[in-house]
Design a protein around this motif. Structure first.
Motif, short mmCIF file in Angstrom:
data_model
loop_
_atom_site.label_atom_id
_atom_site.label_comp_id
_atom_site.label_asym_id
_atom_site.label_seq_id
_atom_site.Cartn_x
_atom_site.Cartn_y
_atom_site.Cartn_z
N GLN A 82 -14.30 8.08 -3.57
CA GLN A 82 -12.99 8.72 -3.43
C GLN A 82 -12.20 8.08 -2.29
N GLU A 83 -12.86 7.78 -1.18
CA GLU A 83 -12.18 7.17 -0.04
C GLU A 83 -11.71 5.76 -0.38
N LYS A 85 -10.93 4.69 -3.44
CA LYS A 85 -9.78 4.83 -4.34
C LYS A 85 -8.53 5.20 -3.55
N ALA A 86 -8.66 6.06 -2.55
CA ALA A 86 -7.53 6.43 -1.72
C ALA A 86 -7.03 5.21 -0.92
N ALA A 87 -7.96 4.41 -0.45
CA ALA A 87 -7.60 3.20 0.30
C ALA A 87 -6.92 2.18 -0.60
N GLU A 88 -7.28 2.17 -1.88
CA GLU A 88 -6.65 1.28 -2.87
C GLU A 88 -5.24 1.76 -3.21
N GLY A 89 -4.95 3.01 -2.86
CA GLY A 89 -3.64 3.55 -3.18
C GLY A 89 -3.63 4.33 -4.48
N GLU A 90 -4.81 4.52 -5.07
CA GLU A 90 -4.91 5.32 -6.29
C GLU A 90 -5.13 6.78 -5.89
N GLU A 91 -5.05 7.65 -6.86
CA GLU A 91 -5.35 9.05 -6.59
C GLU A 91 -6.83 9.27 -6.77
N ALA A 92 -7.44 9.92 -5.77
CA ALA A 92 -8.89 10.14 -5.81
C ALA A 92 -9.23 11.34 -6.67
#
Length: 92
Positions: A82-83, A85-92
């Motif tokens: 999840q972290e 994906k959040a760092a990628e700019g996607e929604e976790a």
């Protein structure tokens, strides 16, 4: 001459990449595993590209467990995913 950025190997794709282009996952002395966005946390570190694909490859190969020298519970993998994906700019 400027400083040369140190290279680290991604545990997913096995490519050598500049440290700033990677996410660091760290295991503290207490055994807590977390994503280190600053790159300055104390503990044993492992590096993965900023992509969910490389994270999945590293998880499948158990290279994170080998690198951090400990067993990683599934809930920790979920939180890290999840972290990332959040760092990628996607929604976790």
């Amino acid at each position: 001459m400027g400083k040369v950025e140190p290279l680290r190997k991604c545990l997913g794709c096995d490519e050598m990449i500049g440290k700033k282009g990677l996410l660091r996952i760290v295991r503290s002395k207490e055994g807590e595993i977390s994503l280190d966005l600053t790159g300055k946390k104390n503990g044993r570190g492992a590096y993965i590209c900023r992509s969910a694909d490389c994270f999945q490859k590293a998880k499948k190969k158990k290279s994170l467990e080998r690198s951090l020298k400990c067993r990683i519970p599934d809930e920790v993998y979920l939180r890290l995913e999840q972290e990332i994906k959040a760092a990628e700019g996607e929604e976790a």
